[in-house]
Design a protein around this motif. Structure first.
Motif, PDB file in Angstrom:
ATOM      1  N   LEU A  25       0.825  -1.212   0.000  1.00  0.00           N
ATOM      2  CA  LEU A  25       0.000   0.000   0.000  1.00  0.00           C
ATOM      3  C   LEU A  25       0.859   1.261   0.000  1.00  0.00           C
ATOM      4  CD1 LEU A  25      -2.766  -1.101   2.549  1.00  0.00           C
ATOM      5  CD2 LEU A  25      -3.024  -0.844   0.079  1.00  0.00           C
ATOM      6  N   ILE A  26       1.986   1.224   0.723  1.00  0.00           N
ATOM      7  CA  ILE A  26       2.909   2.359   0.732  1.00  0.00           C
ATOM      8  C   ILE A  26       3.478   2.592  -0.664  1.00  0.00           C
ATOM      9  CG2 ILE A  26       5.182   3.126   1.548  1.00  0.00           C
ATOM     10  CD1 ILE A  26       4.469   1.840   4.265  1.00  0.00           C
ATOM     11  N   LEU A  27       3.828   1.511  -1.359  1.00  0.00           N
ATOM     12  CA  LEU A  27       4.343   1.617  -2.734  1.00  0.00           C
ATOM     13  C   LEU A  27       3.307   2.273  -3.649  1.00  0.00           C
ATOM     14  CD1 LEU A  27       6.140  -1.826  -3.138  1.00  0.00           C
ATOM     15  CD2 LEU A  27       7.227   0.428  -3.217  1.00  0.00           C
ATOM     16  N   LEU A  35      -4.880   7.458  -7.275  1.00  0.00           N
ATOM     17  CA  LEU A  35      -5.202   6.330  -6.401  1.00  0.00           C
ATOM     18  C   LEU A  35      -4.325   6.349  -5.161  1.00  0.00           C
ATOM     19  CD1 LEU A  35      -6.700   3.657  -5.823  1.00  0.00           C
ATOM     20  CD2 LEU A  35      -4.919   2.494  -7.160  1.00  0.00           C
ATOM     21  N   GLY A  36      -3.056   6.717  -5.343  1.00  0.00           N
ATOM     22  CA  GLY A  36      -2.125   6.754  -4.225  1.00  0.00           C
ATOM     23  C   GLY A  36      -2.558   7.689  -3.118  1.00  0.00           C
ATOM     24  N   PHE A  37      -3.212   8.805  -3.502  1.00  0.00           N
ATOM     25  CA  PHE A  37      -3.689   9.763  -2.498  1.00  0.00           C
ATOM     26  C   PHE A  37      -4.692   9.100  -1.560  1.00  0.00           C
ATOM     27  CE2 PHE A  37      -7.115  12.716  -1.305  1.00  0.00           C
ATOM     28  CZ  PHE A  37      -6.393  13.594  -0.499  1.00  0.00           C
ATOM     29  N   PHE A  38      -5.640   8.351  -2.113  1.00  0.00           N
ATOM     30  CA  PHE A  38      -6.661   7.695  -1.287  1.00  0.00           C
ATOM     31  C   PHE A  38      -6.082   6.518  -0.504  1.00  0.00           C
ATOM     32  CE2 PHE A  38      -9.045   9.766  -4.699  1.00  0.00           C
ATOM     33  CZ  PHE A  38      -9.976  10.484  -3.955  1.00  0.00           C
ATOM     34  N   THR A  40      -3.255   6.408   0.886  1.00  0.00           N
ATOM     35  CA  THR A  40      -2.555   6.866   2.099  1.00  0.00           C
ATOM     36  C   THR A  40      -3.436   6.754   3.343  1.00  0.00           C
ATOM     37  OG1 THR A  40      -3.241   9.152   1.660  1.00  0.00           O
ATOM     38  CG2 THR A  40      -1.081   8.481   0.840  1.00  0.00           C
ATOM     39  N   PHE A  41      -4.763   6.780   3.162  1.00  0.00           N
ATOM     40  CA  PHE A  41      -5.668   6.732   4.303  1.00  0.00           C
ATOM     41  C   PHE A  41      -5.934   5.304   4.794  1.00  0.00           C
ATOM     42  CE2 PHE A  41      -7.154  10.671   2.044  1.00  0.00           C
ATOM     43  CZ  PHE A  41      -6.625  11.566   2.967  1.00  0.00           C
ATOM     44  N   VAL A  42      -5.427   4.298   4.093  1.00  0.00           N
ATOM     45  CA  VAL A  42      -5.687   2.912   4.503  1.00  0.00           C
ATOM     46  C   VAL A  42      -4.404   2.114   4.725  1.00  0.00           C
ATOM     47  CG1 VAL A  42      -7.918   2.868   3.344  1.00  0.00           C
ATOM     48  CG2 VAL A  42      -5.913   2.085   2.101  1.00  0.00           C
ATOM     49  N   CYS A  43      -3.247   2.760   4.570  1.00  0.00           N
ATOM     50  CA  CYS A  43      -1.976   2.042   4.738  1.00  0.00           C
ATOM     51  C   CYS A  43      -1.831   1.425   6.128  1.00  0.00           C
ATOM     52  CB  CYS A  43      -0.796   2.979   4.477  1.00  0.00           C
ATOM     53  SG  CYS A  43      -0.558   3.432   2.757  1.00  0.00           S
ATOM     54  N   ALA A  44      -2.443   2.066   7.135  1.00  0.00           N
ATOM     55  CA  ALA A  44      -2.286   1.596   8.515  1.00  0.00           C
ATOM     56  C   ALA A  44      -3.312   0.538   8.901  1.00  0.00           C
ATOM     57  CB  ALA A  44      -2.381   2.777   9.481  1.00  0.00           C
ATOM     58  N   VAL A  45      -4.287   0.267   8.047  1.00  0.00           N
ATOM     59  CA  VAL A  45      -5.347  -0.691   8.397  1.00  0.00           C
ATOM     60  C   VAL A  45      -4.791  -2.094   8.680  1.00  0.00           C
ATOM     61  CG1 VAL A  45      -7.438  -1.846   7.579  1.00  0.00           C
ATOM     62  CG2 VAL A  45      -7.154   0.608   7.232  1.00  0.00           C
TER      63      VAL A  45
END
Length: 332
Positions: A25-27, A35-38, A40-45
């Motif tokens: 997800l970070i990549l 798509l990368g902008f959105f 960023t809000f789920v990388c920690a899930v």
């Protein structure tokens, strides 16, 4: 060979799998436009899932793996910043969701973590990237100049000019105001970022059948009474700044007022929605009233701000609930 207490094969497998998912997800966040902008809000899930399934230290183990992989794949500086975000939100929201902490407290903690992450990012970029804080301010000033240039080319800037003020004077006044209120802008941005991470994480975790304390309907939103202390501090700082002619206190007061602007507005709007529901106003009439609210925003917004502020102190919903209980007792 026996496993260590608490360090099960399932925990290790989960840490590896979900760390790999976070790294992917970070990549995407770094290399895929839009798509990368959105993302960023789920990388920690994924890290939240590990914390909710196991313990906080399982999240730390996962975070260490994310740090290692992210630094290799997106570079040391970008990797550390991304991994810090994953660990910060993953541990905070993961523990809050796991312990059924109220949405209001969860969002508050998320805002605090966002502020910490923003500060840590500036420090890391200054140390590893040799990018001083002044460079960020210069970039912001360049962005503002581009906005002014766009407005000027569209012929909008002339209409915005106050009477007796030149374009150069207007630009200088806006830039000075922006510099003055930069802390408030950053904190409001942190609140929005924390809320976005919270909402995206909540949607995904619910789909995965995790038990979460959900946000109540908008009409039931109530800002805790202790938040009023920020307004009291702002009023006190404003009063003292006038007496002592202290610019620091004046700046503090203005920033606090601007921070509380969206908070009290949301509180007031939620209370209006509650009243519409309480008095059983039809949907069509509600739509009409909201349209009137927007049309006469100059008058309705100050009213809403004061309504929201007093609701934080008084809690009108409790008053309505008490009145309803009395009426029910009389009917019996």
């Amino acid at each position: 060979m026996t496993e260590k207490p608490g360090m099960s094969t399932k925990l290790i497998a989960d840490a590896g799998i979900f760390a790999a998912l976070s790294i992917v997800l970070i990549l995407i966040a770094w290399y895929v436009p839009i798509l990368g902008f959105f993302v960023t809000f789920v990388c920690a899930v994924p890290l939240m899932i590990v914390v909710m399934r196991h313990h906080w230290w399982a999240g730390v183990l996962t975070g260490i793996i994310v740090f290692s992989g992210a630094m290799v794949l997106v570079g040391p500086m970008n990797g550390i910043v991304s991994a810090l975000t994953v660990v910060g939100y993953g541990l905070t929201y993961g523990l809050c969701f796991k312990n059924q902490v109220s949405p209001a407290k969860t969002l508050f903690l998320g805002t605090v973590i966002t502020g910490f992450l923003a500060g840590a990012t500036l420090v890391i970029m200054a140390i590893l990237g040799n990018v001083p804080l002044s460079a960020f301010i210069t970039d912001l000033e360049k962005t503002m100049e581009q906005v002014f240039a766009t407005y000027e080319s569209m012929g909008v800037l002339d209409r915005l000019l106050p009477a007796g003020m030149t374009v150069a004077e207007y630009k200088d006044s806006i830039m000075a105001l922006f510099s003055l209120l930069l802390p408030a802008v950053l904190i409001i941005g942190a609140m929005i970022t924390a809320a976005a991470n919270y909402l995206f994480a909540g949607m995904i975790l619910k789909k995965l059948r995790f038990s979460l304390r959900t946000l109540p309907p908008f009409r039931e939103w109530h800002i805790p009474w202790w938040m009023v202390w920020g307004v009291i501090i702002a009023l006190g700082a404003q009063f003292l700044s006038g007496r002592l002619e202290n610019e620091i206190l004046s700046t503090l007061a203005q920033n606090l007022f601007y921070i509380y602007f969206p908070i009290t507005a949301i509180s007031g709007l939620a209370l209006l929605a509650f009243m519409f529901h309480q008095f059983r106003i039809s949907r069509n009439v509600q739509i009409f009233l909201w349209i009137v609210f927007v049309v006469f925003l100059t008058f309705t917004l100050p009213f809403t701000l004061f309504l929201g502020l007093f609701d934080m102190i008084i809690d009108y919903r409790k008053i309505f609930a008490g009145m309803k209980n009395k009426n029910d007792m009389k009917d019996k």
